[in-house]
Scaffold this motif. Sequence first.
Motif, PDB file in Angstrom:
ATOM      1  N   GLU A   1      -6.862  14.207   4.617  1.00 30.15           N
ATOM      2  CA  GLU A   1      -7.681  12.998   4.670  1.00 30.15           C
ATOM      3  C   GLU A   1      -7.397  12.106   3.478  1.00 30.15           C
ATOM      4  OE1 GLU A   1     -11.726  14.203   4.583  1.00 30.15           O
ATOM      5  OE2 GLU A   1     -11.570  15.224   2.662  1.00 30.15           O
ATOM      6  N   ILE A   2      -7.852  10.858   3.583  1.00 29.13           N
ATOM      7  CA  ILE A   2      -7.763   9.895   2.489  1.00 29.13           C
ATOM      8  C   ILE A   2      -9.030  10.031   1.652  1.00 29.13           C
ATOM      9  CG2 ILE A   2      -7.390   7.493   1.869  1.00 29.13           C
ATOM     10  CD1 ILE A   2      -5.135   8.707   3.525  1.00 29.13           C
ATOM     11  N   SER A   3      -8.879  10.246   0.357  1.00 25.84           N
ATOM     12  CA  SER A   3     -10.050  10.486  -0.487  1.00 25.84           C
ATOM     13  C   SER A   3     -10.487   9.253  -1.284  1.00 25.84           C
ATOM     14  CB  SER A   3      -9.778  11.649  -1.450  1.00 25.84           C
ATOM     15  OG  SER A   3      -8.693  11.345  -2.314  1.00 25.84           O
ATOM     16  N   SER A   4      -9.542   8.410  -1.723  1.00 25.27           N
ATOM     17  CA  SER A   4      -9.908   7.244  -2.528  1.00 25.27           C
ATOM     18  C   SER A   4      -8.777   6.233  -2.518  1.00 25.27           C
ATOM     19  CB  SER A   4     -10.239   7.656  -3.975  1.00 25.27           C
ATOM     20  OG  SER A   4      -9.095   8.200  -4.603  1.00 25.27           O
TER      21      SER A   4
ATOM     22  N   VAL B   1      -1.956  -1.288  -3.820  1.00 28.80           N
ATOM     23  CA  VAL B   1      -3.027  -0.325  -3.564  1.00 28.80           C
ATOM     24  C   VAL B   1      -2.429   1.070  -3.470  1.00 28.80           C
ATOM     25  CG1 VAL B   1      -4.757   0.454  -1.906  1.00 28.80           C
ATOM     26  CG2 VAL B   1      -4.517  -1.984  -2.411  1.00 28.80           C
ATOM     27  N   SER B   2      -3.015   2.014  -4.216  1.00 33.50           N
ATOM     28  CA  SER B   2      -2.602   3.414  -4.174  1.00 33.50           C
ATOM     29  C   SER B   2      -3.676   4.228  -3.470  1.00 33.50           C
ATOM     30  CB  SER B   2      -2.366   3.968  -5.586  1.00 33.50           C
ATOM     31  OG  SER B   2      -1.271   3.319  -6.210  1.00 33.50           O
ATOM     32  N   LEU B   3      -3.273   4.894  -2.407  1.00 36.87           N
ATOM     33  CA  LEU B   3      -4.184   5.772  -1.675  1.00 36.87           C
ATOM     34  C   LEU B   3      -4.027   7.199  -2.179  1.00 36.87           C
ATOM     35  CD1 LEU B   3      -3.613   4.493   1.983  1.00 36.87           C
ATOM     36  CD2 LEU B   3      -5.398   3.791   0.374  1.00 36.87           C
ATOM     37  N   THR B   4      -5.134   7.827  -2.518  1.00 36.18           N
ATOM     38  CA  THR B   4      -5.120   9.236  -2.915  1.00 36.18           C
ATOM     39  C   THR B   4      -5.471  10.077  -1.700  1.00 36.18           C
ATOM     40  OG1 THR B   4      -5.813   8.653  -5.154  1.00 36.18           O
ATOM     41  CG2 THR B   4      -6.077  10.955  -4.481  1.00 36.18           C
ATOM     42  N   VAL B   5      -4.605  11.023  -1.363  1.00 35.03           N
ATOM     43  CA  VAL B   5      -4.806  11.844  -0.177  1.00 35.03           C
ATOM     44  C   VAL B   5      -5.052  13.286  -0.571  1.00 35.03           C
ATOM     45  CG1 VAL B   5      -3.324  10.328   1.190  1.00 35.03           C
ATOM     46  CG2 VAL B   5      -2.347  12.356   0.113  1.00 35.03           C
ATOM     47  N   VAL B   6      -5.728  14.003   0.312  1.00 32.63           N
ATOM     48  CA  VAL B   6      -5.956  15.444   0.146  1.00 32.63           C
ATOM     49  C   VAL B   6      -5.192  16.138   1.259  1.00 32.63           C
ATOM     50  CG1 VAL B   6      -7.652  17.303   0.121  1.00 32.63           C
ATOM     51  CG2 VAL B   6      -8.217  15.081  -0.885  1.00 32.63           C
TER      52      VAL B   6
ATOM     53  N   VAL C   1       0.856  -1.181   0.000  1.00 32.89           N
ATOM     54  CA  VAL C   1       0.000   0.000   0.000  1.00 32.89           C
ATOM     55  C   VAL C   1       0.895   1.235   0.000  1.00 32.89           C
ATOM     56  CG1 VAL C   1      -1.779   1.306   1.224  1.00 32.89           C
ATOM     57  CG2 VAL C   1      -1.830  -1.189   1.250  1.00 32.89           C
ATOM     58  N   ILE C   2       0.617   2.173  -0.898  1.00 33.19           N
ATOM     59  CA  ILE C   2       1.408   3.388  -1.012  1.00 33.19           C
ATOM     60  C   ILE C   2       0.482   4.597  -1.072  1.00 33.19           C
ATOM     61  CG2 ILE C   2       3.365   2.260  -2.160  1.00 33.19           C
ATOM     62  CD1 ILE C   2       2.280   3.277  -4.826  1.00 33.19           C
ATOM     63  N   ALA C   3       1.054   5.760  -0.761  1.00 35.11           N
ATOM     64  CA  ALA C   3       0.336   7.036  -0.894  1.00 35.11           C
ATOM     65  C   ALA C   3       1.228   7.963  -1.703  1.00 35.11           C
ATOM     66  CB  ALA C   3       0.007   7.628   0.464  1.00 35.11           C
ATOM     67  N   PRO C   4       1.236   7.819  -3.023  1.00 33.39           N
ATOM     68  CA  PRO C   4       2.225   8.507  -3.859  1.00 33.39           C
ATOM     69  C   PRO C   4       2.142  10.023  -3.848  1.00 33.39           C
ATOM     70  CG  PRO C   4       0.550   7.449  -5.215  1.00 33.39           C
ATOM     71  CD  PRO C   4       0.324   6.978  -3.816  1.00 33.39           C
TER      72      PRO C   4
ATOM     73  N   THR D   1      -8.105   1.536   7.304  1.00 35.50           N
ATOM     74  CA  THR D   1      -6.811   2.154   7.000  1.00 35.50           C
ATOM     75  C   THR D   1      -6.914   3.673   7.023  1.00 35.50           C
ATOM     76  OG1 THR D   1      -6.232   0.260   5.596  1.00 35.50           O
ATOM     77  CG2 THR D   1      -4.941   2.273   5.321  1.00 35.50           C
ATOM     78  N   ALA D   2      -7.956   4.205   6.412  1.00 32.64           N
ATOM     79  CA  ALA D   2      -8.146   5.659   6.386  1.00 32.64           C
ATOM     80  C   ALA D   2      -8.333   6.220   7.787  1.00 32.64           C
ATOM     81  CB  ALA D   2      -9.350   6.013   5.511  1.00 32.64           C
ATOM     82  N   ARG D   3      -9.011   5.477   8.666  1.00 35.30           N
ATOM     83  CA  ARG D   3      -9.221   5.945  10.029  1.00 35.30           C
ATOM     84  C   ARG D   3      -7.898   6.018  10.798  1.00 35.30           C
ATOM     85  NH1 ARG D   3     -12.238   2.149  11.577  1.00 35.30           N
ATOM     86  NH2 ARG D   3     -14.199   3.063  10.852  1.00 35.30           N
ATOM     87  N   LEU D   4      -7.051   5.026  10.630  1.00 38.80           N
ATOM     88  CA  LEU D   4      -5.757   5.034  11.311  1.00 38.80           C
ATOM     89  C   LEU D   4      -4.872   6.178  10.808  1.00 38.80           C
ATOM     90  CD1 LEU D   4      -5.017   1.191  11.350  1.00 38.80           C
ATOM     91  CD2 LEU D   4      -5.620   2.633  13.308  1.00 38.80           C
ATOM     92  N   LEU D   5      -4.867   6.406   9.506  1.00 37.57           N
ATOM     93  CA  LEU D   5      -4.057   7.485   8.967  1.00 37.57           C
ATOM     94  C   LEU D   5      -4.625   8.849   9.337  1.00 37.57           C
ATOM     95  CD1 LEU D   5      -3.236   6.040   5.423  1.00 37.57           C
ATOM     96  CD2 LEU D   5      -1.785   6.088   7.459  1.00 37.57           C
TER      97      LEU D   5
END
Length: 407
Positions: free
Chosen positions: A193-196, A205-210, A141-144, A176-180
């Motif tokens: 926040e985590i958006s998608s 898995v790629s997490l898109t963050v705002v 899992v990454i948040a690029p 996962t979004a709640r922990l982050l």
Amino acid sequence: DMKSLIFLLLLIVPTYSFFGGIVRISRRGENGSGGGVIPPRGGDGPSWGQFDDDGDHQRHSGAHGLIGVASLASSICVSDGYEVYGENLAMVNIGGMSVLIRQVRRAFRSIDKAFKSLRSSLQSSDTKQLAKLEKTVVVDVIAPNSTVLPPHLVRRAAREAGLISGYLNSTTVTSTARLLKSFYNSNGYVLCEISSASVTPDGIVSLTVVEPKVGEKPVGMQFLKEMVVNPEDGSTVSFKKFNEMQERRKVVKKLKREDLNTTFVPTTGRTRGDVIARTLRMKTGNVFRWNNDKWQSVAKSGLFELVRTKPTIDEEGNVMLLVTAAEKPSRNLEYGVTKSLYTGEWEGEMCFDHKNLLGGNEVGSLVFRRGAQDPCASYKARFENNMFGSPGGYSVDLFSEYIGEGE
């Protein structure tokens, strides 16, 4: 979309055919040949118009008008007993509009049917692809696009939520979004926040963050002033003016401040937004980060009767902290007469101070004192900047004190 494109083609092609095609219409008669309108059997029929041998229009008359319709791939159509033909052009009279309507309806039904079939095919393909991805085991899992979340923290949160070595679904993504989000909040990134989330066939898995950033103006100031609502006409007046009005009316029992009907109106102020931004360590281009300890030093500085904050986000996603404040009076003047314990003589003293001299909680004070027998006055000037409690505060004192004359 595709329907609009096809509709435009249905309009453009027949128009081009109508004006560019060569149609020759004449009454079947003496010449006995050539294209044209064949009148109904047993009669000559009305005259619709005539064209010369070169296709040029000579005259147009009669009770019926001609209207060009689409090139329908047939060279002859029958309408109200008249056979109309030409080069790739079908023509009907106004009374035969039902032919055109049926043709157009049939064409659009065919188009709609084709689009429904295409949509069904695409939905089926998407459903199969989604079902395949839902069964893909997540390996990383990454948040690029994050500049705040450390990669190891993202993986640890995903592992605790069961996302890594599991599947991408609403439960694992939400956990996962709640922990982050907890990490964001505890470190002051309250707007992040985590958006998608998306997964590749390889299980990544790629997490898109705002993560909103501080705009060109980090802090904006909005000043308010508390005013009294006049019970007689509803106008707003200052507390000082309201007390003067009561004295003129010789009111025996004056209303206390807490018993008055008050409201806040816009006004001007001295406190500078850039000083507050510096105290909160907000810099243009950095991710917005809230420092509550620093803010408490501003709110409890003694400058404000009322202060509120609200982050605002512009169309480009940049943040400006809007500070709405009602400032306390910052100037004070005191004077009096005292007896010196050193000389035993009476002295006069006057003190002036300003608690927000430069708009950043700087305090400036000036004290004058002179005894009845002193040949000159004593004075003391002081400037203090405590930086809203931040490191680097300082003070400067200048004074001249008369002690007495030597023997």
